[in-house]
Design an enzyme around this catalytic site. Structure first.
Site, PDB file in Angstrom:
ATOM      1  N   ASP A 288       0.875  -1.161   0.000  1.00 29.79           N
ATOM      2  CA  ASP A 288       0.000   0.000   0.000  1.00 29.79           C
ATOM      3  C   ASP A 288       0.918   1.218   0.000  1.00 29.79           C
ATOM      4  O   ASP A 288       2.054   1.148   0.453  1.00 29.79           O
ATOM      5  CB  ASP A 288      -0.887  -0.006   1.249  1.00 29.79           C
ATOM      6  CG  ASP A 288      -1.974   1.050   1.181  1.00 29.79           C
ATOM      7  OD1 ASP A 288      -2.074   1.719   0.141  1.00 29.79           O
ATOM      8  OD2 ASP A 288      -2.695   1.215   2.172  1.00 29.79           O
TER       9      ASP A 288
ATOM     10  N   ASP B 242      -7.746  -4.094   3.665  1.00 30.03           N
ATOM     11  CA  ASP B 242      -6.690  -5.001   3.196  1.00 30.03           C
ATOM     12  C   ASP B 242      -6.938  -6.457   3.601  1.00 30.03           C
ATOM     13  O   ASP B 242      -6.179  -7.347   3.213  1.00 30.03           O
ATOM     14  CB  ASP B 242      -5.335  -4.564   3.758  1.00 30.03           C
ATOM     15  CG  ASP B 242      -4.934  -3.169   3.310  1.00 30.03           C
ATOM     16  OD1 ASP B 242      -5.078  -2.882   2.106  1.00 30.03           O
ATOM     17  OD2 ASP B 242      -4.492  -2.379   4.161  1.00 30.03           O
TER      18      ASP B 242
ATOM     19  N   ASP C 206      -2.632  -2.458   6.419  1.00 29.88           N
ATOM     20  CA  ASP C 206      -2.817  -1.925   7.769  1.00 29.88           C
ATOM     21  C   ASP C 206      -4.272  -1.644   8.110  1.00 29.88           C
ATOM     22  O   ASP C 206      -4.585  -1.240   9.229  1.00 29.88           O
ATOM     23  CB  ASP C 206      -2.013  -0.634   7.953  1.00 29.88           C
ATOM     24  CG  ASP C 206      -2.385   0.444   6.955  1.00 29.88           C
ATOM     25  OD1 ASP C 206      -3.308   0.215   6.142  1.00 29.88           O
ATOM     26  OD2 ASP C 206      -1.759   1.523   6.977  1.00 29.88           O
TER      27      ASP C 206
END
Length: 799
Positions: free
Chosen positions: A299, A540, A536
């Site tokens: 990410d 996700d 995080d």
């Protein structure tokens, strides 16, 4: 805000009463093995059973000196158990830093406690990013939850007063108070096998390979053992003692006894080492998975960037309403009554002051799926803020386009007279933009160096983000990511699109939904890649669950940390290279050692077959096999097991280990045949003990040559190990020759035979080693060309 004055929660007395009644949220943690599991998995193995049966047979005939291998087996078990206990203790201690917590109301006050301290009827205060630890019922407030880990359904589900909440689901947006209705093993999550939290030992190539070896040797060892014994005892009329000892030696040689222990000790050692760097390994076998990773999905926020957002500027739109409506009162009231608390909203709260200029009527919390949040005020205006592609109806000002090209995140604030709900389609609602808000997230100084490292190690890095693809691409450019310009807007991708083709072609994926992240990981795996995913947030989770190795940031959501196999407690992206190196160290060192362990397995099986067909005794004694086990196999392998070895892994473990072992095993087998053939035709007059001594010397020398070969290039440690290995082996042979059943006073004919066969055996080993290396080179070349052709084909299809 949720009214709490009407809900006081349990009193301290009520909590104590429920704990005493056993109504506490206690469950067996799956993070580490239990004490019983560790002992059982190290003691009750097929290898140990076979060794025990052989030891019992030797004990029954009084061959006590040949039972020395049992001491080594017991030592192996003790070392394995001790190392796993140490790893268990380290992980459990470190996991306290990553342990999930929950905020509850007790005696009218908010109190943050560990999830294990929750009791039945507690009142939980749930917010976005948390994983729900207990089944509950919503008392006040509203929110959206993701139940994908439980039901497989990716869409966020709205929850209001009276709705039931399932443990294991995650809060996507909003905030509420919920009463705990189930705890511990009565929870929904405790009753089902959650894929995201299952141990992945079954996917371990190392352990699968060892199970395969166990199954194959089990097929050989029982029938061959029976035939070998019956031939000796009945056909050759050997004494019972001789028949049992000879048979036991052949069977012992087939078992690579220390290899399973080496795998366990190496993995546990890696867990302990990484724990010192504040890296929590929640699944020991994820270290092995890391070693094979060739695609790393990141990410943008918190990895390439520092994750500390700050508002850089506010640009007011050029329209009548934007000039009439003041942004600050609207934004201040929105932030005051908002339940969102992600990094973006924290940056907004630092820049704008909260106020009570407007009174909230209803609100829609931000979610990664929607990419916007809204709040309707009683004064008749609705404030909407979110990604420009969702909130902005019309052309984006050039100034904001320039900010996006600079790698900045841009939000657009708009207003409308309509009441906005979570299911509202904004494209059908008239929104008037009043301001663009530019947010900066600085690039990590270490990012370019780390991306360069992964590129050199053959790991392809892909950035999957919910941000604008242009923004993400510019951040990737600043981080010096290769092919940063190969970006795609995932909002333009249909559900039935060819994700395998998209995943291979592009490097940067912007405006990606949680479901699309999962599909991209699945597509990369379908193309034969080993994928690691960092994340995080709740958005996700699906991708983390799907990845071969899932990595969460320590400052991420509870849900992400609990679903991941690895947690970077310091949230430091620069720890990833160390993770990769540690995984490669384990697999490379185990593969190198296995090439030596399997030499004895191969020649023992083949020589036993030859002995059965020719009706001759197995040439070695159990005590002789034990010396080779200890001095040549175990000692060098364990002594060098923790050496750094970050070479890229290009071969499958079992085929690579067997190919490495084959030349030396074949040389020993040929030496066995030559010695028996030459002595059989009477060229040299030597007895059985002399034949055994010659073959034992040759076996030891060729086995040690394999250790030397596998430890090139030498380090100081490796050189020391090689010297002490040779000294230990030959020292034991000369000092304990009588106990080993060897003859040191060889006649001239025996010495000549030893020299001649040794030269031939080494020649065979050299020739076969060259053939194996040529095969490996050709295979790597073919695989490389196939990979290149696939990539070229994909590019041509897109042109």
């Amino acid at each position: 805000m949720i009214e709490k004055n009407r809900v006081k929660g349990l009193s301290e007395k009520e909590v104590i009463q429920r704990v005493q009644e056993g109504k506490q949220n206690l469950t067996q943690s799956a993070m580490t093995k239990t004490t019983n599991e560790i002992i059982r998995q190290n003691v009750f193995t097929m290898f140990n059973l076979m060794n025990l049966l052989i030891a019992i047979a030797l004990f029954c005939v009084g061959a006590y000196s040949n039972m020395l291998f049992i001491g080594i087996i017991i030592l192996n078990m003790a070392i394995g158990i001790a190392q796993e206990f140490k790893a268990k203790k380290t992980v459990e201690k470190l996991s306290l830093l990553s342990a999930p917590s929950v905020t509850v109301l007790r005696d009218g006050e908010e109190k943050t406690i560990a999830t294990e301290e929750v009791v039945q009827d507690d009142i939980m205060a749930l917010t976005a990013g948390q994983q729900i630890c207990c089944d509950g019922e919503v008392l006040s407030g509203d929110m959206e939850v993701n139940e994908a880990l439980l039901t497989g359904e990716a869409d966020a589900i709205g929850k209001g007063i009276g709705d039931k909440l399932m443990s294991g689901s995650s809060v996507v947006s909003g905030r509420c108070l919920a009463k705990v209705i189930h705890v511990g093993n009565d929870n929904y999550a405790a009753k089902i096998a959650q894929e995201a939290k299952q141990a992945k030992e079954q996917s371990s190539e190392l352990m699968q390979s060892m199970r395969k070896v166990t199954r194959i040797t089990s097929l050989f060892i029982i029938p061959l053992g029976i035939i070998l014994f019956l031939e000796a005892f009945i056909l050759r009329s050997d004494p019972l003692f001789t028949s049992v000892v000879s048979t036991a030696a052949g069977l012992l040689g087939m078992l690579p006894k220390g290899l399973v222990l080496l795998i366990s000790v190496s993995l546990a050692g890696g867990v302990i080492k990484l724990a010192k760097d504040q890296i929590l390994i929640q699944d020991m076998f994820s270290l092995e998975a890391l070693s094979h990773v060739d695609v790393l999905c990141l990410d943008k926020t918190g990895t390439l960037t520092e994750g500390r957002m700050e508002v850089e500027s506010v640009q007011i739109f050029e329209n009548v309403l934007a000039r009439e409506v003041k942004l600050e009162p609207l934004m201040g009231s929105f932030l005051k009554y908002s339940n969102d608390n992600n990094a973006t909203f924290q940056a907004l709260k630092e820049y704008f002051k909260e106020n009570s200029a407007f009174t909230v009527y209803s609100r829609v919390a931000f979610s990664s799926e929607r990419k916007w949040a809204a709040m309707t005020f009683k004064e008749g205006v609705t404030f909407v803020i979110g990604a420009p592609e969702k909130v902005l109806q019309g052309e984006m000002p050039d100034a904001l386009k320039s900010e996006i090209k600079r790698g900045r995140r841009v939000l657009v604030a708009s207003v409308t007279e309509d009441v906005i709900k979570s299911q509202t389609n904004l494209s059908e609602t008239k929104l008037t933009p009043i301001a663009g808000i530019v947010i900066r997230d600085c690039i990590r100084q270490s990012a370019p160096k780390i991306l360069s490292y992964f590129r050199k190690q053959g790991v392809t890095v892909k950035v999957i983000s919910g941000d604008n693809p242009v923004t993400v691409s510019m951040v990737a450019k600043d981080a010096r990511l290769k092919n940063y310009d190969e970006a795609i807007d995932m909002m333009t991708v249909s559900e039935d699109a060819d994700f395998r083709k998209i995943a291979e072609k592009y490097t940067v994926f912007g405006r990606t939904t949680p479901q699309q992240k999962k599909k991209l990981v699945q597509a990369l795996k379908a193309e034969g890649h080993s994928v690691a995913m960092t994340g995080d947030g709740v958005n996700d989770l699906l991708a983390l669950k799907e990845a071969d190795c899932s990595i969460a940031m320590g400052n991420g959501s509870d849900a992400a940390r609990q679903a991941a196999q690895v947690v970077l407690l310091k949230s430091d992206f620069s720890a990833l290279p160390g993770l990769l190196l540690e995984g490669r160290r384990v697999v490379n060192n185990v593969t190198r050692a296995a090439g030596v362990f399997f030499i004895k397995t191969i020649y023992s099986v083949v020589m036993t077959l030859i002995c059965v067909l020719a009706n001759i005794p197995f040439p070695f004694l159990p005590i002789q096999i034990t010396l080779i086990d200890a001095a040549i196999e175990a000692y060098p392998s364990f002594a060098t097991a923790f050496e750094a070895d970050g070479r890229r892994i290009r071969k499958k473990f079992l085929p690579a280990a067997l190919r490495s072992a084959l030349p030396n095993a074949a040389a020993i087998i040929m030496a066995f045949l030559l010695i028996n053939f030459i002595s059989g035709i009477g060229l040299f007059e030597i007895g059985m003990i002399e034949k055994t001594t010659i073959l034992y010397f040759i076996t030891g020398l060729i086995s040690m040559q394999a250790v030397v070969k596998n430890n090139i290039p030498f380090t100081k440690l490796r050189l020391f190990v090689m010297i002490t290995m040779a000294a230990g082996y030959f020292g034991a042979v000369f000092l304990f020759s009588h106990q080993l059943g060897l003859e040191m006073a060889l006649n001239t004919g025996a010495i000549l035979l030893l020299g001649a066969v040794l030269v031939i055996a080494f020649g065979i080993e050299r020739l076969l080693t060259k053939c194996v290396r040529n095969y490996d080179r050709r295979k790597m070349t073919v695989d490389g060309r196939l990979s290149l052709n696939v990539h070229s084909t994909l590019q041509k299809e897109d042109q």
